[in-house]
Design an enzyme around this catalytic site. Structure first.
Site, PDB file in Angstrom:
ATOM      1  N   MET A  50       0.822  -1.220   0.000  1.00  0.00           N
ATOM      2  CA  MET A  50       0.000   0.000   0.000  1.00  0.00           C
ATOM      3  C   MET A  50       0.858   1.274   0.000  1.00  0.00           C
ATOM      4  O   MET A  50       2.055   1.233   0.236  1.00  0.00           O
ATOM      5  CB  MET A  50      -0.921  -0.003   1.220  1.00  0.00           C
ATOM      6  CG  MET A  50      -1.939  -1.131   1.227  1.00  0.00           C
ATOM      7  SD  MET A  50      -2.999  -1.116   2.693  1.00  0.00           S
ATOM      8  CE  MET A  50      -3.998   0.353   2.379  1.00  0.00           C
ATOM      9  N   HIS A  51       0.195   2.386  -0.269  1.00  0.00           N
ATOM     10  CA  HIS A  51       0.700   3.750  -0.075  1.00  0.00           C
ATOM     11  C   HIS A  51       1.743   4.221  -1.091  1.00  0.00           C
ATOM     12  O   HIS A  51       2.065   5.399  -1.136  1.00  0.00           O
ATOM     13  CB  HIS A  51       1.304   3.940   1.327  1.00  0.00           C
ATOM     14  CG  HIS A  51       0.480   3.401   2.444  1.00  0.00           C
ATOM     15  ND1 HIS A  51      -0.809   3.826   2.692  1.00  0.00           N
ATOM     16  CD2 HIS A  51       0.754   2.455   3.383  1.00  0.00           C
ATOM     17  CE1 HIS A  51      -1.283   3.187   3.738  1.00  0.00           C
ATOM     18  NE2 HIS A  51      -0.367   2.338   4.172  1.00  0.00           N
ATOM     19  N   ASP A  88      -2.485  -4.965   0.403  1.00  0.00           N
ATOM     20  CA  ASP A  88      -1.985  -6.261   0.884  1.00  0.00           C
ATOM     21  C   ASP A  88      -2.639  -6.726   2.175  1.00  0.00           C
ATOM     22  O   ASP A  88      -2.928  -7.920   2.339  1.00  0.00           O
ATOM     23  CB  ASP A  88      -0.462  -6.245   1.003  1.00  0.00           C
ATOM     24  CG  ASP A  88       0.078  -5.073   1.819  1.00  0.00           C
ATOM     25  OD1 ASP A  88      -0.718  -4.283   2.377  1.00  0.00           O
ATOM     26  OD2 ASP A  88       1.313  -4.949   1.893  1.00  0.00           O
TER      27      ASP A  88
END
Length: 460
Positions: A79-80, A231
């Site tokens: 992520m991110h 995830d």
């Protein structure tokens, strides 16, 4: 027979699984991806390396089957990460990853100038250095020529889906970690986009994780592609952590505590994340930036040996697992790892135990913030390979742990692509030793004093 492919776009590797229609894993393939640390506090990867790994992995995993039998693909991804593309989908710069903490200035601006309360109202969260929004501001300030060329902004797994299908799409769980997504209403926050100075046309269309976003014909396949998930949400689908009262702990490169919720929860403690779940609902999450990676660092980098080492007995050695800064509960990109209490008699085994305990205490920091009592949890991720660690984690948390046997986000991706529900396979269960409860309660109290004592030092 029908087959499905699940992909886990991780930090160190891209893992692929091939399942049958009942989600039994037939084959697993892993492809390493280079990771770059160009300067202190920076962590980057080239999205093209992810795509190459996916293509190589699909070719390898489908060698012994009829490719026409593959009916779906789903991706669970780190992520991110900030992926910036031009109008032709060319990568403009390496992706800035989730564990990159260069954005201290931008994070402070968002939290202290825009204000935590306003951010929380607009997105359900506050700014953390690893989130996507402060990275956009960093590029805007430090690489204006890149920002000017950028026509598409997406997350790591969304880049893979773009290459698979040609469609620019994201899902609600992954979008929740950007800080420009309205989690409660499951849509982009127009006000946050104005604050960041980006046009909504630069962003992918938002889907639920199980929605089909298109078809792929790469590697001679002809199958549907699900939107996929971040995830942790994908891992929660893989471990069937979807109901109120459940909890999943993941011990991968990072560590997470994942708590499903039927409804949106406006958290009072802003250190926890309030995100959309991949099942159409919501979840709370606490995240530490270094978990199993601490064990990897100790054994591979420090001792240059394998992981099969005994742990020392209970002692007064402490380890702070802030090797990449820390997110929950401190939100401090400047935090650093530390051993505290080393003496002439300290052994490697003592240091091994301290690492296991330190990460477990950090997980307990996250659980302590949860609004509801957690009585039991499942655990997945690379850290579960150590039974010793799982016993220490159970003793420190004081709860029973079911250790899960599956491929986490990859299995979640395959499940999202298939539309099936799957019960996880429990390898074994660990119960806390009541004789250690008071000992670990006292040690945790001491552990909680260490970060405040070092906080100003980290800033200097």
């Amino acid at each position: 027979m029908k087959h499905y492919i699940g992909i886990d776009l991780g930090t160190s590797a891209v893992k692929l699984i091939l399942t049958d229609e009942n989600m039994n894993i037939i084959k697993t393939v892993s492809k390493q991806c280079p990771l770059s640390f160009p300067k202190p506090n920076r962590s980057e990867q080239n999205p093209k390396d992810w795509w190459n790994a996916v293509c190589e992995g699909i070719e390898e995993i489908t060698l012994e089957i009829d490719k026409k039998s593959v009916k779906g693909i789903g991706v669970g991804g780190q992520m991110h990460g900030l992926v910036m593309l031009d109008e032709n989908n060319n990568v403009l710069r390496p992706a800035i990853l989730w564990n990159d903490t260069r954005t201290g200035k931008e994070t402070d601006y968002l939290n202290n100038v825009i204000g935590k309360e306003r951010l929380h109202k607009l997105t359900g969260n506050i700014a953390f250095a690893g989130f996507t929004a402060p990275k956009i501001l960093w590029v805007k300030e430090n690489e204006p020529e890149i920002f000017e060329k950028c026509k598409k902004i997406c997350l790591p797994k969304d880049y893979i889906n773009l290459m698979l299908t040609g469609n620019f799409a994201t899902d609600v769980s992954d979008a929740s970690g950007t800080l420009y997504f309205d989690v409660e209403n499951r849509c982009w926050s127009k006000e946050m986009l104005d604050i960041l100075g980006i046009d909504e046309n630069y962003l992918p269309e938002v889907y639920e994780s199980y929605d089909v976003i298109g078809k792929t014909k790469i590697c001679s396949l002809n199958c549907r592609v699900a939107a996929g998930a971040g995830d942790n949400a994908a891992a929660a689908i893989g471990t069937n952590t979807v109901k109120e009262g459940q909890c999943n702990i993941s011990l991968g490169t990072s560590g997470t505590v994942f708590i499903p919720s039927e409804n949106y929860i406006k958290t009072e403690n802003l250190a926890l994340h309030s995100f959309c779940h991949a099942n159409g609902k919501y979840h709370l999450m606490g995240c530490i930036l270094s978990a199993a990676s601490c064990n990897k660092w100790l054994n591979e980098t420090v001792f240059e040996s394998d992981y099969d080492v005994e742990t020392g007995s209970e002692n007064n050695l402490f380890f702070l697992p802030y090797l990449s800064g820390e997110r929950c509960p401190h939100n401090d990109g400047d935090a650093k790892g530390a051993f505290i209490g080393i003496t002439h008699s300290t052994t490697r085994e003592d240091m091994q135990r301290a690492v296991f305990e330190g990460v477990s205490f950090a997980i307990k920091d996250c659980i302590a913030l949860c609004p509801k009592e957690i009585k039991k949890a499942t655990v997945c991720g690379g850290g579960t390979r150590s039974r010793k660690w799982m016993q220490i984690l159970s003793d420190i948390l004081g709860i029973e742990l079911d250790i899960i046997e599956n491929e986490g986000p990859a299995l979640g991706g395959a499940i999202l692509a298939s539309g099936k529900d799957v019960e996880p396979v429990i390898k074994y269960t660990v119960k806390p030793n009541p004789d250690l409860a008071d000992i670990y309660d006292e040690k945790y109290k001491k552990y909680r004093k260490l970060y405040p004592a070092l906080k100003d030092f980290y800033k200097e």
